[in-house]
Scaffold this active site. Structure first.
Site, short mmCIF file in Angstrom:
data_model
loop_
_atom_site.label_atom_id
_atom_site.label_comp_id
_atom_site.label_asym_id
_atom_site.label_seq_id
_atom_site.Cartn_x
_atom_site.Cartn_y
_atom_site.Cartn_z
N CYS B 110 0.88 -0.80 0.40
CA CYS B 110 -0.19 0.14 -0.11
C CYS B 110 0.65 0.79 -0.33
O CYS B 110 0.82 2.17 0.27
CB CYS B 110 -0.63 0.15 1.26
SG CYS B 110 -1.84 -1.72 1.17
N PHE B 249 7.10 -0.95 -22.88
CA PHE B 249 6.66 -0.69 -23.85
C PHE B 249 7.38 -1.49 -25.37
O PHE B 249 7.53 -1.70 -26.46
CB PHE B 249 6.94 0.80 -24.84
CG PHE B 249 5.99 1.57 -23.86
CD1 PHE B 249 4.50 1.94 -24.33
CD2 PHE B 249 6.57 2.85 -23.33
CE1 PHE B 249 3.97 2.60 -23.51
CE2 PHE B 249 5.53 3.83 -22.55
CZ PHE B 249 4.21 3.86 -22.92
N VAL B 250 6.75 -2.81 -24.70
CA VAL B 250 7.50 -3.65 -25.86
C VAL B 250 6.00 -4.06 -27.04
O VAL B 250 5.31 -5.12 -26.21
CB VAL B 250 7.90 -5.18 -25.33
CG1 VAL B 250 8.56 -6.21 -26.23
CG2 VAL B 250 9.37 -4.38 -24.58
N ARG B 251 6.19 -3.57 -28.06
CA ARG B 251 4.95 -3.64 -29.15
C ARG B 251 5.73 -3.52 -30.19
O ARG B 251 6.34 -3.17 -30.94
CB ARG B 251 4.25 -2.46 -28.70
CG ARG B 251 3.84 -2.42 -27.50
CD ARG B 251 2.80 -0.65 -26.82
NE ARG B 251 2.22 -0.58 -25.93
CZ ARG B 251 1.76 0.01 -25.45
NH1 ARG B 251 1.05 1.02 -26.45
NH2 ARG B 251 1.40 -0.36 -24.12
N GLY B 252 4.56 -4.60 -30.89
CA GLY B 252 5.07 -4.63 -32.70
C GLY B 252 6.43 -4.93 -32.48
O GLY B 252 7.21 -6.02 -31.71
N GLN B 253 7.47 -4.65 -33.62
CA GLN B 253 9.23 -4.45 -33.46
C GLN B 253 9.46 -3.94 -32.48
O GLN B 253 11.12 -2.90 -32.59
CB GLN B 253 8.99 -4.34 -35.22
CG GLN B 253 8.92 -5.45 -35.54
CD GLN B 253 8.85 -6.70 -35.46
OE1 GLN B 253 10.49 -7.40 -35.14
NE2 GLN B 253 8.18 -7.44 -35.36
N ARG B 254 8.91 -3.03 -31.73
CA ARG B 254 10.22 -2.13 -30.37
C ARG B 254 9.57 -1.97 -29.27
O ARG B 254 9.26 -3.40 -28.88
CB ARG B 254 9.01 -0.70 -31.04
CG ARG B 254 9.05 0.22 -32.56
CD ARG B 254 7.82 1.12 -32.75
NE ARG B 254 8.52 1.61 -33.68
CZ ARG B 254 8.52 2.92 -34.17
NH1 ARG B 254 8.57 4.12 -33.22
NH2 ARG B 254 9.39 3.49 -34.76
#
Lengths: 266, 266
Positions: B110, B249-254
Site C-alpha cells: 500500500c 513498451f515492447v510492442r510490434g518490433q519496438r
C-alpha cells in the site's frame, strides 16, 4: 507554488529506443511516481504513491473514503507541502487509532478479510436503488470520448489511470493519477471539500471495475459507474446488491450493461 | 479438487449488449474476483482478492515477498482449501507480529512510508549488477508474443494481468490473475517452493512497471523486467540504483530500454 502543471507530473529521461532499424538514444518523458504522506493531527496515517498534484484533495478523499471523516466541518486546517510530499490535516476528531485505521485501510486498500462486512455497511448506509438518475447510451459514449480526449498525461506517458465525474451532459471533474484509486479519491476529495452533490453524477474510469473501486464509489452515493474495461464477478454481484448500475467495455459504439440497466434509458 | 481449470476462474452472466443496432441480451463471461485468506500457524495474516487457482503458490509467494519466510524449510505444512478460500501455512517461525506484518505489507502493498528503507534493504541485500544475464531484442519480442498468446483468461474476459517467468528461450511459468501483484507472487511462490533458480530468468508483465512491482522482482534476484507498458520515474530510478534492466513498451518490433541497457545485447 503551482504543482498542477503537466511539467510537475512528468520527468524527462534519455532512453534507448530499439527498433528493427537499430538502436537510437532519444528523449522520453516518464510519469512521476511520488510518495505523499498524510498526517492527521500530527499523526502519520499513510503514504500513498501518487502524481504530485491536487494532494489536498487526495488526502481528504482518502480520509473520507476510509471513513475517518464524515463531514467537511471535521477538518479545521488543511495544508499540503509539495516540497516535502506531505499533507497535514487538522481535525476536530480525536487522534485515530492505528489499529482501526489499519483495519479499514486493509479492508478497502489491500483486501484484508472484512470486505464483506463493508458490503453490509454499504448496504445499510444507503440504498442506491433510490437514486433514479438516468443516462442514455449516446450520452455515455460521448462522455467516454470526452474523458479520453482529456487524458493529456496518458497520451504523454501511457502510465496513468483516468477518472471523470460527469453529469448527464459533460465532464465536471477530470483527474489522472499513477495510482489506481488516487484519481477517484482526488475527485471525491474535491467534492467533499466543496460540497458538490454526487447523487446526480456518474463516474467514468479508465480501469477495470473491481470490488474495491465499486465499493468506494457506492459509498459516495454514486449510482452509475462506467468503464472502458471489464468488471469482475464480485463487483457485479455487489453492484446488483447495492442498486448500482455497472456499464463496461464502452468502446466505439458499444457498451455492456452488467447490473441495474434501467438507469440507461434506451 | 482441481480448481485450476478455466471454468473455476470465470463466471457466466447474462448481460445487455448495447450497440447502434439496439439492445440485445447475451451470455457473457466475467472474471472471478475471489477473497483468499492466508493463515500462518493459525493466525490470520491477510486476505487477498485473487483468481481461484494456484493458491498455495500465492500464499508462499506473498509470504516470501513480504519477508516472512526466507527459506522453504521454514514451511512445515501447506494446505489450500478452495471451498472456503483459505490457505493454512504451518511454519517453524514463531507467530508473526501483526504490527511488523502491517508495516511490511503497507510498505510494499500500500505504499506506506518506508518504501525507501526498503530500497536500501534491497540494495544491501543483493547487488543485481553482478547478474550478467543477457537477452537480445528479438528474444524479448518473441517472449512477449508468446506470453500474449497464452493469455486465455484475458482474451476471454479482458479483466486480468499476466506475468511470465522466462529464460532466454521460452516462457517457463505463466500466470494470470485479477490482482496486480498476484500473478507475479504465484510465480515467485512456485519457484520458492520448488527451488527454481531466478537469477538466470527475466520477468515479463502485462502491467505498468511501478516502484512496488520493481522492488518485488528485484528482491527475488531477477535482473530484467519487461513490460508492454510504461515504467514510472521512481521505478526507473530504483532500477538504475539496484542494477536492474527495465524494458518497456515492447510492442510490434519496438521496445524502450530505461536502465542498464547493457543486458540487452544488440
Amino acid at each position: 507554488m503551482d504543482n498542477s502543471s503537466i511539467d510537475s507530473r512528468v520527468k524527462p529521461l534519455a532512453i534507448i529506443r530499439v527498433t528493427d532499424a537499430g538502436w537510437e538514444e532519444r528523449d522520453d518523458v516518464l510519469v512521476k511516481e511520488w510518495p505523499l504522506t498524510i498526517y492527521v493531527n500530527g499523526q502519520e496515517i499513510v503514504t500513498l504513491l501518487t502524481s504530485p498534484e491536487h494532494i489536498e484533495d487526495l488526502a481528504v478523499g482518502f480520509l473520507s473514503a476510509e471513513g475517518f471523516i464524515q463531514d467537511p466541518g471535521q477538518i479545521t486546517d488543511l495544508r499540503g507541502d509539495y516540497s516535502k510530499g506531505q499533507v497535514f490535516v487538522e481535525s476536530t476528531l480525536s487522534s485515530i487509532a492505528e489499529k482501526t485505521f489499519m483495519k479499514r485501510y486493509i479492508t478497502t486498500g489491500c483486501g484484508k478479510g472484512t470486505t464483506f462486512y463493508d458490503v453490509t455497511d454499504a448496504r445499510m448506509s444507503r440504498n442506491l436503488e433510490e437514486n433514479k438518475l438516468k443516462v442514455s447510451p449516446s450520452q455515455i459514449l460521448r462522455l467516454m470520448r470526452d474523458m479520453q480526449g482529456m487524458s493529456q498525461l496518458y497520451q504523454q506517458t501511457g502510465g496513468v489511470h483516468s477518472a471523470a465525474l460527469c453529469d448527464g451532459e459533460k465532464v465536471v471533474i477530470y483527474r489522472e493519477d499513477i495510482g489506481r484509486h488516487n484519481a477517484t479519491d482526488k475527485i471525491m476529495g474535491k467534492c467533499f471539500r466543496e460540497g458538490i452533490s454526487l447523487k446526480d453524477k456518474l463516474l467514468l474510469t479508465s480501469g477495470r471495475i473491481s470490488s474495491e473501486i465499486l465499493l468506494k464509489v457506492a459509498k459516495m452515493g454514486i449510482a452509475i459507474i462506467v468503464s472502458r474495461s471489464a468488471p469482475t464477478d464480485l463487483a457485479v454481484r455487489l453492484g446488483q446488491e447495492l442498486g448500482m448500475t455497472i456499464v463496461g467495455f464502452v468502446r466505439g459504439q458499444r457498451m455492456n450493461l452488467y447490473s441495474h440497466p434501467w438507469r440507461v434509458a434506451g
